[in-house]
Scaffold this motif. Structure first.
Motif, PDB file in Angstrom:
ATOM      1  N   SER A 283       0.829  -1.192   0.000  1.00  0.00           N
ATOM      2  CA  SER A 283       0.000   0.000   0.000  1.00  0.00           C
ATOM      3  C   SER A 283       0.875   1.258   0.000  1.00  0.00           C
ATOM      4  CB  SER A 283      -0.905   0.011   1.233  1.00  0.00           C
ATOM      5  OG  SER A 283      -1.471   1.290   1.398  1.00  0.00           O
ATOM      6  N   ALA A 284       1.890   1.234   0.870  1.00  0.00           N
ATOM      7  CA  ALA A 284       2.736   2.420   1.001  1.00  0.00           C
ATOM      8  C   ALA A 284       3.568   2.653  -0.264  1.00  0.00           C
ATOM      9  CB  ALA A 284       3.636   2.276   2.220  1.00  0.00           C
TER      10      ALA A 284
ATOM     11  N   GLY B 137       4.345   2.826  -3.918  1.00  0.00           N
ATOM     12  CA  GLY B 137       3.552   2.921  -5.144  1.00  0.00           C
ATOM     13  C   GLY B 137       4.020   4.093  -5.969  1.00  0.00           C
ATOM     14  N   LEU B 138       3.090   4.686  -6.690  1.00  0.00           N
ATOM     15  CA  LEU B 138       3.430   5.834  -7.530  1.00  0.00           C
ATOM     16  C   LEU B 138       3.998   6.969  -6.682  1.00  0.00           C
ATOM     17  CD1 LEU B 138       0.263   5.778  -9.791  1.00  0.00           C
ATOM     18  CD2 LEU B 138       2.587   5.098 -10.422  1.00  0.00           C
ATOM     19  N   GLY B 139       3.569   7.024  -5.417  1.00  0.00           N
ATOM     20  CA  GLY B 139       4.069   8.067  -4.525  1.00  0.00           C
ATOM     21  C   GLY B 139       5.579   8.041  -4.418  1.00  0.00           C
ATOM     22  N   ASN B 140       6.152   6.861  -4.389  1.00  0.00           N
ATOM     23  CA  ASN B 140       7.600   6.746  -4.230  1.00  0.00           C
ATOM     24  C   ASN B 140       8.343   6.987  -5.539  1.00  0.00           C
ATOM     25  OD1 ASN B 140       6.009   4.862  -2.518  1.00  0.00           O
ATOM     26  ND2 ASN B 140       7.956   4.753  -1.440  1.00  0.00           N
TER      27      ASN B 140
ATOM     28  N   TYR C 123      -4.861   9.124  -9.031  1.00  0.00           N
ATOM     29  CA  TYR C 123      -3.914   8.003  -8.981  1.00  0.00           C
ATOM     30  C   TYR C 123      -4.151   7.056 -10.166  1.00  0.00           C
ATOM     31  CZ  TYR C 123      -0.710   5.151  -6.163  1.00  0.00           C
ATOM     32  OH  TYR C 123       0.381   4.486  -5.672  1.00  0.00           O
TER      33      TYR C 123
ATOM     34  N   PHE D 227       1.084  10.905   2.255  1.00  0.00           N
ATOM     35  CA  PHE D 227       0.680  10.242   1.019  1.00  0.00           C
ATOM     36  C   PHE D 227       1.504   8.975   0.811  1.00  0.00           C
ATOM     37  CE2 PHE D 227       0.882   9.515  -3.552  1.00  0.00           C
ATOM     38  CZ  PHE D 227      -0.432   9.665  -3.938  1.00  0.00           C
ATOM     39  N   SER D 228       2.811   9.124   0.969  1.00  0.00           N
ATOM     40  CA  SER D 228       3.696   8.008   0.664  1.00  0.00           C
ATOM     41  C   SER D 228       3.505   6.842   1.626  1.00  0.00           C
ATOM     42  CB  SER D 228       5.150   8.486   0.696  1.00  0.00           C
ATOM     43  OG  SER D 228       5.978   7.476   0.198  1.00  0.00           O
TER      44      SER D 228
ATOM     45  N   SER E  38       0.758   6.124   3.081  1.00  0.00           N
ATOM     46  CA  SER E  38      -0.677   5.778   3.079  1.00  0.00           C
ATOM     47  C   SER E  38      -1.343   6.095   4.412  1.00  0.00           C
ATOM     48  CB  SER E  38      -0.901   4.285   2.799  1.00  0.00           C
ATOM     49  OG  SER E  38      -0.291   3.881   1.631  1.00  0.00           O
TER      50      SER E  38
ATOM     51  N   MET F 295      -5.934   8.619   6.205  1.00  0.00           N
ATOM     52  CA  MET F 295      -7.283   8.414   5.666  1.00  0.00           C
ATOM     53  C   MET F 295      -7.858   7.048   6.015  1.00  0.00           C
ATOM     54  SD  MET F 295      -6.590   7.889   1.635  1.00  0.00           S
ATOM     55  CE  MET F 295      -7.326   6.276   1.411  1.00  0.00           C
TER      56      MET F 295
ATOM     57  N   THR G  93      -6.440   3.977   5.718  1.00  0.00           N
ATOM     58  CA  THR G  93      -5.965   2.769   5.030  1.00  0.00           C
ATOM     59  C   THR G  93      -5.338   1.803   6.033  1.00  0.00           C
ATOM     60  OG1 THR G  93      -5.460   4.089   3.098  1.00  0.00           O
ATOM     61  CG2 THR G  93      -4.443   1.925   3.204  1.00  0.00           C
TER      62      THR G  93
ATOM     63  N   SER H 271      -1.264  -0.328  -4.248  1.00  0.00           N
ATOM     64  CA  SER H 271      -1.652   0.864  -3.497  1.00  0.00           C
ATOM     65  C   SER H 271      -3.113   1.209  -3.767  1.00  0.00           C
ATOM     66  CB  SER H 271      -0.786   2.065  -3.897  1.00  0.00           C
ATOM     67  OG  SER H 271       0.561   1.795  -3.628  1.00  0.00           O
TER      68      SER H 271
ATOM     69  N   SER I  90      -5.564  -0.719  -1.884  1.00  0.00           N
ATOM     70  CA  SER I  90      -5.674  -0.355  -0.467  1.00  0.00           C
ATOM     71  C   SER I  90      -6.546   0.892  -0.294  1.00  0.00           C
ATOM     72  CB  SER I  90      -4.292  -0.145   0.161  1.00  0.00           C
ATOM     73  OG  SER I  90      -3.731   1.094  -0.237  1.00  0.00           O
ATOM     74  N   ILE I  91      -6.552   1.755  -1.310  1.00  0.00           N
ATOM     75  CA  ILE I  91      -7.396   2.955  -1.227  1.00  0.00           C
ATOM     76  C   ILE I  91      -8.868   2.557  -1.407  1.00  0.00           C
ATOM     77  CG2 ILE I  91      -7.814   5.275  -2.129  1.00  0.00           C
ATOM     78  CD1 ILE I  91      -4.970   5.232  -3.287  1.00  0.00           C
TER      79      ILE I  91
END
Ligand code: PFF
Length: 486
Positions: A24-25, A27-30, A107, A237-238, A240, A243, A245, A332, A335-336
């Motif tokens: 989850s953590a 993902g595209l965030g990283n 996302y 965000f990175s 997760s 919110m 999750t 990710s 998980s959202i």
């Protein structure tokens, strides 16, 4: 592993929990977002602030979320209702649901871009293209610009976004054990290996050392007022966080697991991947003369050049990289969506299938608007942040729909959610309950509790409030008032 509530699905192994939470953590965030906001915010100084946010705020909030979820055995909203009945705390969960809708909207669009790149890589489309040409192609694709220079192909990125959203819904319908866990376990470690290979290649390029310096040598002057909020927002965000999750995932974790160790492992893995992604991107950015602050296209414009420089095997690496990036995005995004589906099925008594389909349709529609906002749909929205404008308007910067959803969710809803969560664990939950969740086999080291309690009660909430004030220039104004330099 025991499953506390037979009606609820749960993770089946220790590695499964870490893999799913890390899935989850990470993902595209990283890989997409971290490098580009580091680029926009001037490099190493931003990274240092980000690391402080991760350590002092992110890690304790993650442990708080796990702890709330496992204690309550419920979704993001239901957990607050159960642990603090007849109070407004459940609104924290609702805010999380709002953030989930917003985040998954944009996302899914970016995840769609990774699908497009897989296809492009398979056909060898980037071979012999100059860095400029790659940038141009990417710009045309995301804005839906056709050969005639109009937005005639607006549907092109949307097609990939819709495909990605359908896949996300498909995995969710497979359930927790068969879906989330199975995919995360094998593919995340593979992604790590590919990134390390890219690091080695990028660092060995001619002219790459300026990129390494950009990442590790702080230029404090390059920081903007909004950089600090960007760093905090991205930490949430990175990882997760903020919110629900990790509340939702925490509710699937068995009583015997050590939540503290799990949070630290996930935090370290996430941070490591982001830094390694930065190390693959920035040396190449400087080697190929790409502008580090170009924004959301950074990874998509930079990496094809690295694959080109790898010779014949570059294409194979390119395909593998974008497939794995798409999978990282998928672990990710599920998980959202799971936050929303767990809420709708447990609190609103919808069956999981209906809940998944309804929420996916709404999110996909919002995502279509995000995608169009990069092309034909140019409406802008004001976001609370110090801008160049005069008068009252100087507190608002204008952003398109895609960026607006990103800013509102990452920079506001998630940190405010994190603030509520840390205050909830620090001040509202019963000490006995917190202690019981923190202890392992009935043993709790008192120092561990004291440090965690202090972080939740003071450091995390005050840190978040400080960053908000900083973003609005309040901290600067106070310093200037007293004649101090900042
Ligand atoms: N952490 C994910 C990433 O870095 O790509 C994105 C994300 C997932 C944000 C889940 C928030 C969330 F609740």
């Amino acid at each position: 592993m025991e499953n506390l509530n037979p009606k609820r699905d749960g993770f089946t192994s220790k590695f499964g929990i870490i893999a799913a939470a890390a899935g989850s953590a990470i993902g595209l965030g990283n890989i997409w977002k971290f490098p580009y906001i580091v680029g926009i915010n001037g490099g190493a100084a931003f990274i240092l602030i980000y690391l402080v946010c991760i350590a002092l705020i992110g890690a304790p909030v993650m442990l708080s979320e796990f702890l709330i979820g496992r204690r309550a055995q419920k979704n993001a909203v239901g957990s607050f209702k159960k642990l603090a009945p007849n109070t407004p705390w459940f609104l924290t969960g609702w805010m999380g649901l709002g953030a989930a809708f917003m985040i998954l909207s944009f996302y899914g669009v970016v995840a769609g871009w990774t699908f497009f790149y897989v296809v492009k890589m398979i056909f060898g489309a980037f071979k012999d293209m100059s860095p400029d040409a790659i940038g141009g192609m990417f710009g045309n694709f995301i804005s839906g610009t056709n050969d005639a220079g109009t937005f005639g192909e607006w549907w092109h990125p949307i097609m990939y976004q819709v495909a990605f959203m359908a896949l996300t819904a498909g995995v969710i319908l497979g359930g927790v054990k068969n879906g989330i866990e199975k995919y995360s376990k094998i593919l995340m470690p593979m992604l790590l290996v590919i990134i390390i290979i890219l690091d080695i290649k990028a660092i060995s390029l001619k002219g790459s050392s300026a990129g390494v310096e950009f990442l590790f040598k702080p230029e404090w002057g390059a920081l903007k007022l909004s950089s600090v909020l960007d760093a905090l927002g991205h930490a949430f965000f990175s990882l997760s966080l903020g919110m629900g999750t990790m509340i939702t995932y925490g509710s699937y974790i068995g009583k015997k697991e050590n939540l503290g160790v799990t949070s630290i492992q996930v935090t370290i893995a996430d941070t490591l991947i982001a830094l390694l992604a930065g190390l693959a991107i920035f040396p190449a950015v400087f080697a190929f003369g790409i502008e580090p602050g170009v924004g959301p296209g950074l990874v998509f414009v930079t990496l094809p050049n690295v694959f080109n420089a790898m010779g014949n095997i570059g294409q194979l690496f390119g395909i593998m990289f974008f497939v794995l990036l798409a999978v990282a995005a998928l672990t990710s995004s599920i998980s959202i969506l799971e936050v929303v589906v767990a809420y709708l099925s447990e609190e609103m008594n919808l069956d999981r299938k209906k809940a998944t389909i309804i929420s996916t349709i709404i999110i996909t529609f919002m995502g279509i608007l995000c995608s169009l906002s990069l092309g034909p749909f140019t409406q802008t929205f004001p976001i609370l942040e110090l801008s160049e404008a005069e008068g009252f308007a100087r507190f608002f910067t204008q952003y398109g729909f895609f960026d607006a959803l990103d800013k509102i969710s990452a920079n506001f809803l998630l940190p405010i959610g994190g603030l509520m969560i840390s205050v909830f664990v620090g001040w509202k939950m019963k000490n006995e309950d917190v202690k019981e969740e923190l202890s392992n086999n009935g043993v709790l080291r008192i120092g561990y509790f004291v440090v965690f309690d202090f972080l939740c009660k003071f450091v995390a909430p005050l840190g978040i409030i400080f960053v908000f004030l900083y973003n609005l220039g309040v901290v600067k104004a106070v310093f200037t008032f007293f004649g101090w330099e900042i």
